[in-house]
Design an enzyme around this catalytic site. Structure first.
Site, PDB file in Angstrom:
ATOM      1  N   ARG A 167       0.868  -1.179   0.000  1.00 19.21           N
ATOM      2  CA  ARG A 167       0.000   0.000   0.000  1.00 19.21           C
ATOM      3  C   ARG A 167       0.902   1.226   0.000  1.00 19.21           C
ATOM      4  O   ARG A 167       1.855   1.296   0.783  1.00 19.21           O
ATOM      5  CB  ARG A 167      -0.865  -0.012   1.266  1.00 19.21           C
ATOM      6  CG  ARG A 167      -1.821   1.142   1.358  1.00 19.21           C
ATOM      7  CD  ARG A 167      -2.577   1.149   2.678  1.00 19.21           C
ATOM      8  NE  ARG A 167      -1.991   2.109   3.594  1.00 19.21           N
ATOM      9  CZ  ARG A 167      -2.631   2.635   4.642  1.00 19.21           C
ATOM     10  NH1 ARG A 167      -3.870   2.274   4.909  1.00 19.21           N
ATOM     11  NH2 ARG A 167      -2.047   3.506   5.430  1.00 19.21           N
ATOM     12  N   TYR A 179      -3.022  11.580   5.508  1.00 16.15           N
ATOM     13  CA  TYR A 179      -3.397  10.283   6.050  1.00 16.15           C
ATOM     14  C   TYR A 179      -2.393   9.200   5.620  1.00 16.15           C
ATOM     15  O   TYR A 179      -2.022   9.118   4.451  1.00 16.15           O
ATOM     16  CB  TYR A 179      -4.812   9.847   5.599  1.00 16.15           C
ATOM     17  CG  TYR A 179      -4.989   8.405   5.932  1.00 16.15           C
ATOM     18  CD1 TYR A 179      -5.184   8.022   7.257  1.00 16.15           C
ATOM     19  CD2 TYR A 179      -4.802   7.401   4.985  1.00 16.15           C
ATOM     20  CE1 TYR A 179      -5.227   6.700   7.619  1.00 16.15           C
ATOM     21  CE2 TYR A 179      -4.849   6.072   5.339  1.00 16.15           C
ATOM     22  CZ  TYR A 179      -5.053   5.731   6.657  1.00 16.15           C
ATOM     23  OH  TYR A 179      -5.070   4.417   7.014  1.00 16.15           O
ATOM     24  N   HIS A 232      -9.224   6.675   2.736  1.00 20.28           N
ATOM     25  CA  HIS A 232      -9.651   7.002   4.099  1.00 20.28           C
ATOM     26  C   HIS A 232     -10.898   7.869   4.171  1.00 20.28           C
ATOM     27  O   HIS A 232     -10.949   8.873   4.897  1.00 20.28           O
ATOM     28  CB  HIS A 232      -8.501   7.617   4.894  1.00 20.28           C
ATOM     29  CG  HIS A 232      -8.349   6.962   6.226  1.00 20.28           C
ATOM     30  ND1 HIS A 232      -8.491   7.611   7.417  1.00 20.28           N
ATOM     31  CD2 HIS A 232      -8.113   5.678   6.542  1.00 20.28           C
ATOM     32  CE1 HIS A 232      -8.325   6.761   8.407  1.00 20.28           C
ATOM     33  NE2 HIS A 232      -8.098   5.567   7.905  1.00 20.28           N
ATOM     34  N   ARG A 303     -13.564  -5.707   3.833  1.00 18.46           N
ATOM     35  CA  ARG A 303     -12.519  -5.570   4.850  1.00 18.46           C
ATOM     36  C   ARG A 303     -13.029  -5.697   6.287  1.00 18.46           C
ATOM     37  O   ARG A 303     -12.277  -5.525   7.246  1.00 18.46           O
ATOM     38  CB  ARG A 303     -11.827  -4.201   4.682  1.00 18.46           C
ATOM     39  CG  ARG A 303     -10.876  -4.240   3.528  1.00 18.46           C
ATOM     40  CD  ARG A 303     -10.212  -2.937   3.220  1.00 18.46           C
ATOM     41  NE  ARG A 303      -9.534  -2.256   4.300  1.00 18.46           N
ATOM     42  CZ  ARG A 303      -8.425  -2.679   4.892  1.00 18.46           C
ATOM     43  NH1 ARG A 303      -7.880  -3.810   4.510  1.00 18.46           N
ATOM     44  NH2 ARG A 303      -7.872  -1.955   5.852  1.00 18.46           N
TER      45      ARG A 303
HETATM   46  O1  KDG Z   1      -7.416   2.980  14.023  1.00 21.24           O
HETATM   47  C1  KDG Z   1      -7.531   3.416  12.711  1.00 21.24           C
HETATM   48  C2  KDG Z   1      -6.625   2.613  11.807  1.00 21.24           C
HETATM   49  O2  KDG Z   1      -6.864   1.246  11.995  1.00 21.24           O
HETATM   50  C3  KDG Z   1      -6.828   2.945  10.355  1.00 21.24           C
HETATM   51  O3  KDG Z   1      -6.574   4.282  10.133  1.00 21.24           O
HETATM   52  C4  KDG Z   1      -5.899   2.131   9.478  1.00 21.24           C
HETATM   53  O4  KDG Z   1      -7.114   2.772   7.536  1.00 21.24           O
HETATM   54  C5  KDG Z   1      -6.368   2.001   8.093  1.00 21.24           C
HETATM   55  C6  KDG Z   1      -5.869   0.846   7.342  1.00 21.24           C
HETATM   56  O5  KDG Z   1      -6.288   0.687   6.209  1.00 21.24           O
HETATM   57  O6  KDG Z   1      -5.077   0.095   7.889  1.00 21.24           O
HETATM   58 MG    MG Z   2      -7.984   1.826   5.771  1.00 21.09          MG
END
Ligand code: KDG
Ligand code: MG
Length: 422
Positions: A167, A179, A232, A303
């Site tokens: 990723r 993010y 996100h 997911r």
């Molecule tokens: O607690 C929040 C995270 O688990 C998250 O931001 C992680 O988006 C995430 C991911 O895809 O792992």
């Molecule tokens: Mg995520």
């Protein structure tokens, strides 16, 4: 005892088929080895114990209170082998159904009971679920950087570590924080302050910047590596469709959480405009959150995870529904899901027929020491190991040395100050 004439039959707590299977202890362990974790430990009369993860990042104590005050006292004396009945009791019996707090609490109990059952059967959990459908579990790692150059370099580092699925997240010029771009490259930790820190977001700049990252990644590393990206929940459906379209030349493995999924219908618009595969569901707590997405084939990967969506018992139903529509699993596996969830998920992944991929964010050495585990990483794949149960334990004496620390996830605002989706 006087029984109401309106009740045809008065039921006692379902009795264990053998005294040894009775639950004699059920408790919550909260610790913070690098980050906070909430763990449930259930013990039978025979002394077999199972553990489950109940960690809900930034809301840990709410789940712990729900377990301590409302669920765990009910377990004493019940048959540890009646996993389904206990699940239904916790779900239906609350009257107030679903939601992340309740479903994480139910998940922890459920995983602990599956751990016990597999130990009683002297089998690795994947064997109890139906046996391995594959030899090993494909995982993806996280590469991130402040600039495109830094992210490209990080992706190269993951390729060198043996990953074939990565990723990639990158900083957006003009924004202080983005993010997925973390301070520590290997151990990503999103919860960073006692009260939420605030970040600023600009979708317009993001949409023009991200395709440049993936263009460069394909130029440098070719077509073989599987590339993923997480939006996100920050785009509107139309913006999400635009991003999906602009990334089509780079053949992504998936594009994740492009828009908030409370409105499952919103994905129709995105789907009509792009063939980029879509993944959704890390914040879902039940099958009802993804039913329309699945039945209308609006996504490619689901997911929803064992820890936040009611445990193995419930996620199995989600995976089976998804299989009917050729949708595959891609479980959440960030650091805030404890090694207990990772272990249980890997057994599930090894078994589930419609497996897609597993997210794997490495835990810190402190976390790994508190949760000794049987799973191992080799050349971009994980294997859950063959010890009976899910193969993850908790060192309680060590856990006590890491007391709970209040920590919350950040929030984000648009450049004009409007509250937005983190
Ligand atoms: O607690 C929040 C995270 O688990 C998250 O931001 C992680 O988006 C995430 C991911 O895809 O792992
Ligand atoms: Mg995520």
């Amino acid at each position: 005892m006087k029984v109401s004439p309106l009740i045809e039959q008065q039921h006692d707590i379902p009795k264990a088929s053998a005294r040894g299977r009775e639950i004699v202890d059920a408790r919550v362990i909260i610790c913070s080895p690098g980050r906070n974790f909430v763990t449930v430990k259930i013990t039978t009369h025979d002394g077999i114990y199972g553990i489950g993860d109940a960690t809900l990042n930034g809301r840990e104590l709410a789940v712990a209170a729900y377990l301590n005050d409302h669920l765990l006292p009910n377990l004493i004396g019940r048959d540890a082998g009646r996993i389904e009945d206990i699940w239904q009791f916790a779900y239906r019996g609350a009257y107030w159904r679903r939601g992340s707090v309740k479903m994480s609490a139910i998940a922890a109990i459920d995983v602990a009971l599956w751990d016990i059952k597999a130990k009683m059967a002297n089998m690795p959990l994947y064997d109890l679920l139906g046996g391995a459908s594959r030899d090993k579990v494909l995982v993806y790692g996280h590469a991130n950087g402040n600039t495109i150059e830094e992210t490209v370099e990080e992706v190269g580092r993951y390729i060198d570590m043996g990953y074939s699925a990565i990723r990639a997240q990158t900083g957006v010029p003009g924004l202080k924080a983005s993010y997925g771009v973390s301070k520590d490259k290997l151990f990503y930790e999103p919860a960073d302050a006692e009260l939420p820190s605030e970040t600023v977001w600009n979708t317009h700049d993001y949409l023009t910047h991200i395709p440049k990252l993936f263009e460069k990644l394909r130029q440098d590393y070719g077509d073989g590596v599987r590339l993923l990206h997480d939006g996100h929940h920050r785009m509107t459906p139309r913006e999400a469709a635009q991003l999906g379209k602009s990334l089509e030349p780079y053949n992504l493995f998936w594009l994740e959480d492009v828009t908030p999924a409370e409105d499952q219908d919103a994905f129709r618009l995105i789907r009509q405009h792009t063939t980029t595969p879509l993944a959704v569901g890390e914040i879902f707590s039940s099958i009802w959150d993804c039913k329309d997405l699945i039945e209308n084939q609006l996504i490619d990967y689901i997911r929803a995870t064992i820890v936040h969506a009611g445990g193995i018992t419930h996620v199995r139903r989600i995976a089976d529904l998804a299989a009917l529509y050729q949708i595959r699993t891609g479980f959440h596996g960030a650091t805030d899901l404890s090694p207990v969830t990772m272990g249980a998920a890997l057994h599930f992944d090894l078994w589930v027929p419609n497996f897609g991929i597993q997210e794997y964010m490495r835990h810190t050495p402190e976390t790994d020491a508190v949760f000794p585990h049987a799973y191992t990483f080799d050349q971009g794949y994980l294997h859950p190991g063959d010890t009976p149960g899910h193969g993850v334990d908790i060192d309680e004496a060590l856990a006590e040395k890491f007391p709970y620390k209040p920590m919350q996830l950040p929030v984000t605002r648009l450049t004009d100050g409007t509250m937005w989706n983190w």
